[in-house]
Scaffold this active site. Structure first.
Site, PDB file in Angstrom:
ATOM      1  N   ARG A 161     -13.704 -12.546 -30.121  1.00  0.00           N
ATOM      2  CA  ARG A 161     -12.679 -13.701 -29.784  1.00  0.00           C
ATOM      3  C   ARG A 161     -13.493 -14.892 -30.037  1.00  0.00           C
ATOM      4  O   ARG A 161     -12.481 -16.140 -30.382  1.00  0.00           O
ATOM      5  CB  ARG A 161     -12.525 -13.718 -28.471  1.00  0.00           C
ATOM      6  CG  ARG A 161     -11.084 -14.114 -28.179  1.00  0.00           C
ATOM      7  CD  ARG A 161     -10.724 -13.898 -26.500  1.00  0.00           C
ATOM      8  NE  ARG A 161     -11.512 -14.519 -25.744  1.00  0.00           N
ATOM      9  CZ  ARG A 161     -12.174 -14.218 -24.737  1.00  0.00           C
ATOM     10  NH1 ARG A 161     -11.805 -12.954 -24.192  1.00  0.00           N
ATOM     11  NH2 ARG A 161     -13.275 -14.984 -23.890  1.00  0.00           N
ATOM     12  N   LYS A 208       0.710 -21.461 -45.599  1.00  0.00           N
ATOM     13  CA  LYS A 208       1.558 -22.066 -46.659  1.00  0.00           C
ATOM     14  C   LYS A 208       0.814 -21.787 -48.063  1.00  0.00           C
ATOM     15  O   LYS A 208       0.260 -20.830 -48.320  1.00  0.00           O
ATOM     16  CB  LYS A 208       1.888 -23.390 -46.415  1.00  0.00           C
ATOM     17  CG  LYS A 208       2.709 -23.572 -44.973  1.00  0.00           C
ATOM     18  CD  LYS A 208       3.943 -22.774 -44.669  1.00  0.00           C
ATOM     19  CE  LYS A 208       4.358 -22.510 -43.185  1.00  0.00           C
ATOM     20  NZ  LYS A 208       4.447 -23.851 -42.623  1.00  0.00           N
TER      21      LYS A 208
HETATM   22  C1  PLP Z   1       4.440 -24.128 -41.187  1.00  0.00           C
HETATM   23  C2  PLP Z   1       3.829 -25.614 -40.825  1.00  0.00           C
HETATM   24  C3  PLP Z   1       3.420 -25.760 -39.755  1.00  0.00           C
HETATM   25  C4  PLP Z   1       3.207 -24.713 -38.640  1.00  0.00           C
HETATM   26  O1  PLP Z   1       2.227 -23.593 -39.187  1.00  0.00           O
HETATM   27  P1  PLP Z   1       2.293 -22.085 -38.675  1.00  0.00           P
HETATM   28  O2  PLP Z   1       1.286 -21.391 -39.425  1.00  0.00           O
HETATM   29  O3  PLP Z   1       3.788 -21.452 -38.843  1.00  0.00           O
HETATM   30  O4  PLP Z   1       2.057 -22.038 -37.125  1.00  0.00           O
HETATM   31  C5  PLP Z   1       2.505 -27.055 -39.447  1.00  0.00           C
HETATM   32  N1  PLP Z   1       2.889 -28.146 -40.222  1.00  0.00           N
HETATM   33  C6  PLP Z   1       3.562 -28.036 -41.486  1.00  0.00           C
HETATM   34  C7  PLP Z   1       3.689 -28.963 -42.402  1.00  0.00           C
HETATM   35  C8  PLP Z   1       3.940 -26.656 -41.606  1.00  0.00           C
HETATM   36  O5  PLP Z   1       4.524 -26.628 -42.768  1.00  0.00           O
END
Ligand code: PLP
Length: 383
Positions: A51, A201
């Protein structure tokens, strides 16, 4: 790997890690949750429990740290876990400044949950340095948070200018650089203290992992507090996900450059379409943040753009209904192109106009993407 290597080389070879035992070119995934103690009760190998830390996670963190020029990097189970852990690592009570135009989930957390954690929040137009400076309360403001380019209007914030404002007031600057990626932007080199990524992303790039990252300019008390929160809240990334993320990272440079070039082609082409009200893309000279983006981004303006469709919300939703190559889905940064009517996701209080469609450009042939969008616009008119 040696420190003077370029990002492409570090990425392609995943930081150069091979397995010393077998010679494997792809490092093994360390899935153990627990570790042997030495006979004298020590943990000399540096691992005690999964963890808090994990060797596969550490390898991926090392690659990200070298890309961002960071002293240390921490991987989290999501982008939101990374962002909220940073806010909770700031000594409280604290005042923080954040943009009106930003990732909606984090804006929601800042407005609705953060106050109960001792954070008071001021939202500003972060494309305007004077507004940021006016919101800062010297001695009280501990953190300025910016996102550039910012969802879903792709507003640009001057990182260097904001860092000067933050530091003059004794505050830190954190940058959500999810859309810019370390290929196009290096916020720490512009003076930021922390960089955050939703690694879900572009960093992973294949829409099959939820992950987040914080990269720190210094391995200081803030880093230690964020690492402690990650451990105590159980927010570390799993080793399987860290390994998938590392596989995605190997091609980050190829994907991001291709996606940026395609987004520019689509933005220029579709801006002339009679059914398009406006194209929001920092690569276009007409975008109010273009000059700042051109200075602080290198090699492209990213793979995200938004289009405003003439005829309002109904026309925008009808356009999204008629695509076939583009996929109607939330998220961004994957190899497949996505289209989304943003206002219906973000709900009340969104700065997003109702006629806006957000486009995440993938790595398909740009001709196919443009033809599909034009077909959908034509079909929307006839509905
Ligand atoms: C998707 C996103 C987040 C959040 O990320 P998660 O991995 O979905 O928790 C934060 N900032 C931006 C610019 C994003 O596109």
């Amino acid at each position: 790997m040696s420190a003077d290597l370029r990002p492409e080389t570090i990425l392609a070879q995943a930081g150069g890690a091979t397995d010393p035992e077998t010679g494997a070119i792809v490092p093994p995934i360390h899935i153990s949750s627990t570790y042997l103690r030495d006979p004298d009760n020590q943990y000399r190998k540096g691992f005690a429990y999964g963890r808090a830390d994990n060797a596969t996670v550490r390898q991926t963190e090392a690659v990200l740290a070298s890309l961002e020029g960071a002293a240390g990097c921490l991987l989290f189970s999501s982008g939101m876990a990374a962002a909220t852990s940073l806010f909770l690592a700031v000594p409280r009570p604290a005042h923080v400044v954040a943009p009106q135009v930003m990732y909606w989930g984090l804006r929601h957390w800042l407005l609705h949950d953060a106050p109960s954690h001792g954070l008071s929040v001021t939202l500003v137009d972060a494309s305007n340095l004077d507004e940021i400076a006016a919101a800062v309360r010297p001695g009280e403001t501990k953190l300025i948070w910016i996102e550039t380019p910012a969802n879903p209007l792709w507003n640009i914030t001057d990182i260097k200018g904001t860092a000067e404002i933050a530091h003059a007031a004794g505050a830190l600057l954190a940058v959500d650089s999810t859309v810019a990626t370390p290929i196009l932007s290096r916020p720490l080199a512009e003076g930021a203290d922390v960089v955050m990524h939703s690694a879900t992303k572009y960093l992973n790039g294949h829409s099959d992992v939820i992950a987040g990252a914080l990269a720190f300019a210094a391995k200081d008390a803030l880093y230690e507090r964020a690492a402690g929160i990650r451990s105590h809240h159980g927010a570390i990334l799993g080793p399987m996900e860290a390994s998938l993320l590392m596989r995605g990272l190997r091609t980050l440079h190829l994907r991001v450059r291709s996606q940026s070039a395609a987004a520019m082609t689509i933005a220029r082409h579709i801006a002339k379409h009679p059914q398009i009200e406006e194209v929001l893309y920092p690569g276009l000279e007409t975008h109010p943040g273009h000059d700042v983006a051109a200075r602080q981004m290198r090699g492209g303006f990213g793979g995200m753009l938004s289009i405003r469709v003439k005829g309002g919300e109904a026309a925008a939703i009808a356009t999204a209904a008629n695509v076939s190559v583009w996929k109607r889905a939330t998220s961004l940064g994957g190899v497949e192109s996505l289209i989304e009517h943003r206002a219906s996701i973000e709900g009340e209080g969104t700065p997003c106009p109702p006629d806006l469609l957000r486009l995440s450009v993938g790595i398909e042939a740009v001709e196919d993407l443009i033809a599909d969008l034009e077909r959908a616009l034509a079909a929307a008119v006839n509905q």
